[in-house]
Write an enzyme that holds these catalytic residues in place. Sequence first.
Site, PDB file in Angstrom:
ATOM      1  N   ASP A 188      -9.161  -4.280   1.236  1.00 23.80           N
ATOM      2  CA  ASP A 188      -8.744  -3.505   2.086  1.00 23.80           C
ATOM      3  C   ASP A 188      -8.771  -1.902   1.851  1.00 23.80           C
ATOM      4  O   ASP A 188      -8.793  -1.582   0.683  1.00 23.80           O
ATOM      5  CB  ASP A 188      -7.215  -3.679   2.374  1.00 23.80           C
ATOM      6  CG  ASP A 188      -7.140  -5.138   3.127  1.00 23.80           C
ATOM      7  OD1 ASP A 188      -7.954  -5.672   3.686  1.00 23.80           O
ATOM      8  OD2 ASP A 188      -5.708  -5.518   2.961  1.00 23.80           O
ATOM      9  N   ARG A 189      -9.037  -1.477   3.099  1.00 21.97           N
ATOM     10  CA  ARG A 189      -9.029   0.316   3.029  1.00 21.97           C
ATOM     11  C   ARG A 189     -10.619   0.750   2.606  1.00 21.97           C
ATOM     12  O   ARG A 189     -11.252   1.219   3.410  1.00 21.97           O
ATOM     13  CB  ARG A 189      -8.066   0.919   2.229  1.00 21.97           C
ATOM     14  CG  ARG A 189      -6.410   0.579   2.464  1.00 21.97           C
ATOM     15  CD  ARG A 189      -5.616   1.220   1.868  1.00 21.97           C
ATOM     16  NE  ARG A 189      -4.240   1.047   2.224  1.00 21.97           N
ATOM     17  CZ  ARG A 189      -3.631   1.486   3.101  1.00 21.97           C
ATOM     18  NH1 ARG A 189      -4.178   1.941   4.279  1.00 21.97           N
ATOM     19  NH2 ARG A 189      -2.369   0.998   3.374  1.00 21.97           N
ATOM     20  N   HIS A 227       3.598  -4.510  -8.951  1.00 18.55           N
ATOM     21  CA  HIS A 227       2.986  -3.698  -7.975  1.00 18.55           C
ATOM     22  C   HIS A 227       3.834  -2.904  -7.329  1.00 18.55           C
ATOM     23  O   HIS A 227       3.626  -1.757  -7.090  1.00 18.55           O
ATOM     24  CB  HIS A 227       2.225  -4.493  -6.921  1.00 18.55           C
ATOM     25  CG  HIS A 227       1.628  -3.698  -6.055  1.00 18.55           C
ATOM     26  ND1 HIS A 227       0.411  -3.208  -6.193  1.00 18.55           N
ATOM     27  CD2 HIS A 227       1.744  -3.512  -4.791  1.00 18.55           C
ATOM     28  CE1 HIS A 227      -0.033  -2.564  -5.072  1.00 18.55           C
ATOM     29  NE2 HIS A 227       0.729  -2.812  -4.141  1.00 18.55           N
ATOM     30  N   ASP A 278      -3.902   0.354  -7.816  1.00 19.24           N
ATOM     31  CA  ASP A 278      -4.653  -0.125  -6.755  1.00 19.24           C
ATOM     32  C   ASP A 278      -6.339   0.373  -6.726  1.00 19.24           C
ATOM     33  O   ASP A 278      -6.259   1.643  -6.743  1.00 19.24           O
ATOM     34  CB  ASP A 278      -3.866   0.513  -5.609  1.00 19.24           C
ATOM     35  CG  ASP A 278      -2.477   0.073  -5.255  1.00 19.24           C
ATOM     36  OD1 ASP A 278      -2.145  -0.539  -6.193  1.00 19.24           O
ATOM     37  OD2 ASP A 278      -2.011   0.175  -4.481  1.00 19.24           O
ATOM     38  N   ASN A 287       0.738  -6.215  -2.696  1.00 15.29           N
ATOM     39  CA  ASN A 287       1.067  -6.739  -1.013  1.00 15.29           C
ATOM     40  C   ASN A 287      -0.283  -6.842  -0.165  1.00 15.29           C
ATOM     41  O   ASN A 287      -0.162  -7.342   0.982  1.00 15.29           O
ATOM     42  CB  ASN A 287       1.884  -5.491  -0.292  1.00 15.29           C
ATOM     43  CG  ASN A 287       1.217  -4.144  -0.221  1.00 15.29           C
ATOM     44  OD1 ASN A 287       0.665  -3.567  -1.427  1.00 15.29           O
ATOM     45  ND2 ASN A 287       1.088  -3.539   0.926  1.00 15.29           N
ATOM     46  N   HIS A 288      -1.560  -6.232  -0.702  1.00 14.53           N
ATOM     47  CA  HIS A 288      -2.612  -6.812   0.307  1.00 14.53           C
ATOM     48  C   HIS A 288      -3.181  -7.964  -0.400  1.00 14.53           C
ATOM     49  O   HIS A 288      -4.121  -8.374   0.390  1.00 14.53           O
ATOM     50  CB  HIS A 288      -3.585  -5.531   0.043  1.00 14.53           C
ATOM     51  CG  HIS A 288      -3.044  -4.362   0.635  1.00 14.53           C
ATOM     52  ND1 HIS A 288      -4.143  -4.015   1.967  1.00 14.53           N
ATOM     53  CD2 HIS A 288      -2.309  -3.268   0.591  1.00 14.53           C
ATOM     54  CE1 HIS A 288      -3.276  -3.159   2.406  1.00 14.53           C
ATOM     55  NE2 HIS A 288      -2.626  -2.654   1.830  1.00 14.53           N
ATOM     56  N   HIS A 310       1.195   0.937  -5.823  1.00 14.00           N
ATOM     57  CA  HIS A 310       1.546   0.633  -4.551  1.00 14.00           C
ATOM     58  C   HIS A 310       1.685   2.013  -3.634  1.00 14.00           C
ATOM     59  O   HIS A 310       1.590   1.966  -2.291  1.00 14.00           O
ATOM     60  CB  HIS A 310       2.932   0.083  -4.445  1.00 14.00           C
ATOM     61  CG  HIS A 310       3.485  -0.468  -3.116  1.00 14.00           C
ATOM     62  ND1 HIS A 310       2.883  -1.303  -2.295  1.00 14.00           N
ATOM     63  CD2 HIS A 310       4.754  -0.462  -2.530  1.00 14.00           C
ATOM     64  CE1 HIS A 310       3.560  -1.579  -1.326  1.00 14.00           C
ATOM     65  NE2 HIS A 310       4.617  -0.968  -1.530  1.00 14.00           N
ATOM     66  N   ASP A 364      -3.616  -5.102  -5.043  1.00 14.03           N
ATOM     67  CA  ASP A 364      -4.436  -4.304  -4.221  1.00 14.03           C
ATOM     68  C   ASP A 364      -5.937  -4.098  -4.524  1.00 14.03           C
ATOM     69  O   ASP A 364      -6.323  -2.829  -4.431  1.00 14.03           O
ATOM     70  CB  ASP A 364      -3.526  -2.946  -3.832  1.00 14.03           C
ATOM     71  CG  ASP A 364      -2.382  -3.172  -2.877  1.00 14.03           C
ATOM     72  OD1 ASP A 364      -2.072  -4.300  -2.817  1.00 14.03           O
ATOM     73  OD2 ASP A 364      -2.009  -2.200  -2.402  1.00 14.03           O
ATOM     74  N   HIS A 374      -8.345  -0.991  -4.029  1.00 13.64           N
ATOM     75  CA  HIS A 374      -8.633  -0.960  -2.710  1.00 13.64           C
ATOM     76  C   HIS A 374     -10.062  -0.938  -2.372  1.00 13.64           C
ATOM     77  O   HIS A 374     -10.388  -0.071  -1.563  1.00 13.64           O
ATOM     78  CB  HIS A 374      -7.751   0.105  -2.193  1.00 13.64           C
ATOM     79  CG  HIS A 374      -6.325  -0.288  -1.712  1.00 13.64           C
ATOM     80  ND1 HIS A 374      -6.232  -1.524  -0.942  1.00 13.64           N
ATOM     81  CD2 HIS A 374      -5.299   0.330  -2.019  1.00 13.64           C
ATOM     82  CE1 HIS A 374      -4.778  -1.327  -0.562  1.00 13.64           C
ATOM     83  NE2 HIS A 374      -4.346  -0.345  -1.413  1.00 13.64           N
ATOM     84  N   ARG A 404       9.219   0.102   5.294  1.00 19.07           N
ATOM     85  CA  ARG A 404       8.020  -0.993   5.342  1.00 19.07           C
ATOM     86  C   ARG A 404       8.334  -1.961   6.048  1.00 19.07           C
ATOM     87  O   ARG A 404       7.542  -3.024   6.258  1.00 19.07           O
ATOM     88  CB  ARG A 404       7.698  -1.327   3.796  1.00 19.07           C
ATOM     89  CG  ARG A 404       7.276  -0.002   2.949  1.00 19.07           C
ATOM     90  CD  ARG A 404       6.765  -0.332   1.651  1.00 19.07           C
ATOM     91  NE  ARG A 404       6.262   0.682   0.948  1.00 19.07           N
ATOM     92  CZ  ARG A 404       4.978   1.085   0.887  1.00 19.07           C
ATOM     93  NH1 ARG A 404       4.156   0.328   1.742  1.00 19.07           N
ATOM     94  NH2 ARG A 404       4.547   2.054   0.111  1.00 19.07           N
TER      95      ARG A 404
END
Length: 378
Positions: free
Chosen positions: A120-121, A201, A88, A149-150, A302, A117, A90, A275
Amino acid sequence: MEDTAATANTLQPVQLPATGAPTADFCLQLEHSMLKATWAGAAATQQVLTPQVLQCIVMGVAPILDKEPTLIEVQPAVLQQQVTVVGDTHGQFHDLCRLFELFGHPSTDKVYIFNGDYVDRGAWGVETLLLLLAWKWALPHNVLLLRGNHETNTITRIYGFYAELKAKYGAASKALFTCIRRLFAHLPLAALVQSSTLILHGGLFRAPPKKGKGSKRRRASGVQALTLGSLADLRQASKGGQDPDPERSSKNFIASDVMWSDPVNEPGLRPNEARGCGTVYGPDVTQSFLADNGVRLIIRSHEGPDARDKRQEGDRMPSVDSGYAVDHDTPSEHMLVAVTNTLTMDHATPCEHMLGAMADHPSMQVDWAMCTAAAAAA
């Protein structure tokens, strides 16, 4: 403020080559220009990467991703060709640039596999994603972009990417977001390197539900026992659409599981209640999947250090502070490895350590954020 203004005044928009598709030189220029813009405030991004060029890159690479299968099977042309797996990112654009500085930029003599991913973040999801898309367009067989998942419509609205687009592109952000979320639906879910190393992922997945009268309602409610899926199931699975929701369609179970699942210490395969989607699976499930599918190593990401720390006492897994963790070391010396989601500057040492572990245990499941290995070692 004066330094920021001075930097902004020197920024120039990048232009795609006349042929349309990016070249390696364009990608290097894009990286340099966007890196410079990160020091000049959010509005500086569109000075170097205009909405038109951004949209052109996204739409140019979409057909390439659309043609790729759900499971990409990687057979490097040269036995010793380097394969680098990155977890990730991110929106940590500066870490991505540092990664390329350490391990080299994409080229025809190496393969990069990015494990989802991208946004985001972090504050630079636009820069991170677009640089990777440009490299993907330039070197489609050497840069593989998997889905996390993002990379979904809903999650990017909640965790910052949509807000980032609005801050950087204003009125143009709505159309750009629509273009990007459609692109996410084309991303493949997993990669299989030399038929022996599976990269995905989140983690392992259930088999698709069997068709039968009245079974749809039982599946949605979670009453039906979970059965472990196979590589054959993964090859045939849907990529999941813009929001892989198994409640809407049973065709999305595998995509949702691959993107959201987590390993645990307890045996068995069950729904991921923490989750709200995906599965949790124990060492016995990892062992069964590896043995049944002829796989020696599984690599996932992840989870970062903070996610591991927030696990309940009974669900604690090894720390990934060093850059990776061996989650499941099975009796047959096959492994599941986990990768952190924040790239740090001291990952070269963990990577070397990981290669040593792979030599000692030629089959394992590992979790890491950044690790490099020769394809032969996989």
